[in-house]
Design a protein around this motif. Sequence first.
Motif, short mmCIF file in Angstrom:
data_model
loop_
_atom_site.label_atom_id
_atom_site.label_comp_id
_atom_site.label_asym_id
_atom_site.label_seq_id
_atom_site.Cartn_x
_atom_site.Cartn_y
_atom_site.Cartn_z
N VAL A 137 31.03 8.59 62.34
CA VAL A 137 30.26 7.69 61.48
C VAL A 137 30.21 6.34 62.19
N ARG A 146 29.13 -3.04 53.19
CA ARG A 146 28.07 -2.06 52.94
C ARG A 146 27.98 -1.78 51.45
N LEU A 148 27.36 0.23 47.91
CA LEU A 148 27.72 1.60 47.56
C LEU A 148 26.51 2.52 47.59
N LYS A 150 22.44 2.71 49.23
CA LYS A 150 21.48 2.10 50.15
C LYS A 150 20.37 1.39 49.39
N GLU A 270 29.51 15.85 53.36
CA GLU A 270 29.90 15.16 52.14
C GLU A 270 28.89 14.05 51.86
N ARG A 271 28.37 14.02 50.65
CA ARG A 271 27.29 13.09 50.33
C ARG A 271 27.82 11.66 50.24
N ASP A 272 27.10 10.75 50.88
CA ASP A 272 27.43 9.33 50.86
C ASP A 272 26.15 8.55 50.57
N SER A 274 25.62 5.54 50.43
CA SER A 274 25.46 4.28 51.17
C SER A 274 24.90 4.49 52.56
N ARG A 275 24.74 5.74 52.97
CA ARG A 275 24.29 6.02 54.33
C ARG A 275 23.23 7.12 54.36
N ASP A 280 22.84 6.82 61.42
CA ASP A 280 22.38 5.56 60.82
C ASP A 280 21.42 4.78 61.72
#
Length: 319
Positions: A137, A146, A148, A150, A270-272, A274-275, A280
């Motif tokens: 990452v 960053r 939580l 986007k 794994e879902r994020d 913020s990204r 990225d």
Amino acid sequence: YIKTCEEFNLNVNYFDFRNQENSKENIDNLIKKQLSNEFNLSSAPLLRILLIHQDENKYIFAYVMHHIISDGWSMNILINELFLLYNSYIKGLPNPLEPLRIQYKDYATWQQSQLVSMGQEGHKAYWLKQFEGDLPVLEMPTDYPRPLVKTYNGGIIHVRINKELTKKFKEEIHKEGATLFMGLLSVVKTLLYKYTGQTDIIVGSPIAGREHLDLEAQIGFYVNTLALRSRFEPSASYITFLKHIKEITLGGYDHQIYPFDELIDNLNLERDLSRSALFDVMVSLQASNLLNSNNQKLGEVHISSYPQLNEIASKFDLT
């Protein structure tokens, strides 16, 4: 058989802003609203067209297409064919365009059949091999924490590279049998290493996805995304790293038919919120603009691009 505008329920919406105060601001707001309005994907058309009368002899032609039916390559086709058809029409000439041998739906059907065939297993295996183990990452230093989720808020920075430097750079990468894109990707990844200290970096890049000649004149969503993972050896020279990038890039080209969304599903990330998924930073090399000159003409009408609107959305941390 060509459907008419009526059958497609396609309208050209006309707006008259002549003699209005703050017309430029109001026009900008109108276009922004059209850009942000949602489409109903269950029904056609996935295209909105506006003809805006700004001054007595000045019009703005704006169109908004959903990305599911178009890509950057498609926009060049649309603009070129619009010019060709318009100029033929005012001269009283017949439609100069040859009928397409296949339609986008034919390609879509073929692609879906490929996904369930054994022929795709080799492409799938290649990409899963590329993303074995712990996935990096990119942790770029930022001014603020960053969020939580986007926001997609963004901006644009324009930079010109010195002509002599560009010439020398091209000469060096061509000595290694590499393309300009490979050279620039190597530079971007070196820069990311400099600012993060990370040696394992994934960068995304769009690819046209039009390997067959019959697809070159098609309007549709053919573009795919390549996720290019490379390992950086700090003690290695730039040329050594360029050779590594060349190998990774050519491998991606050979297996470009495998859809990026299929890869994401198979990686079980794994879902994020913020990204973006998997990377990225996106690197894209574009050979030309839609209207790269202010001297384009439709008959006696002079054409130029509409100035960039201020609100910019950014899909990634950096493109």
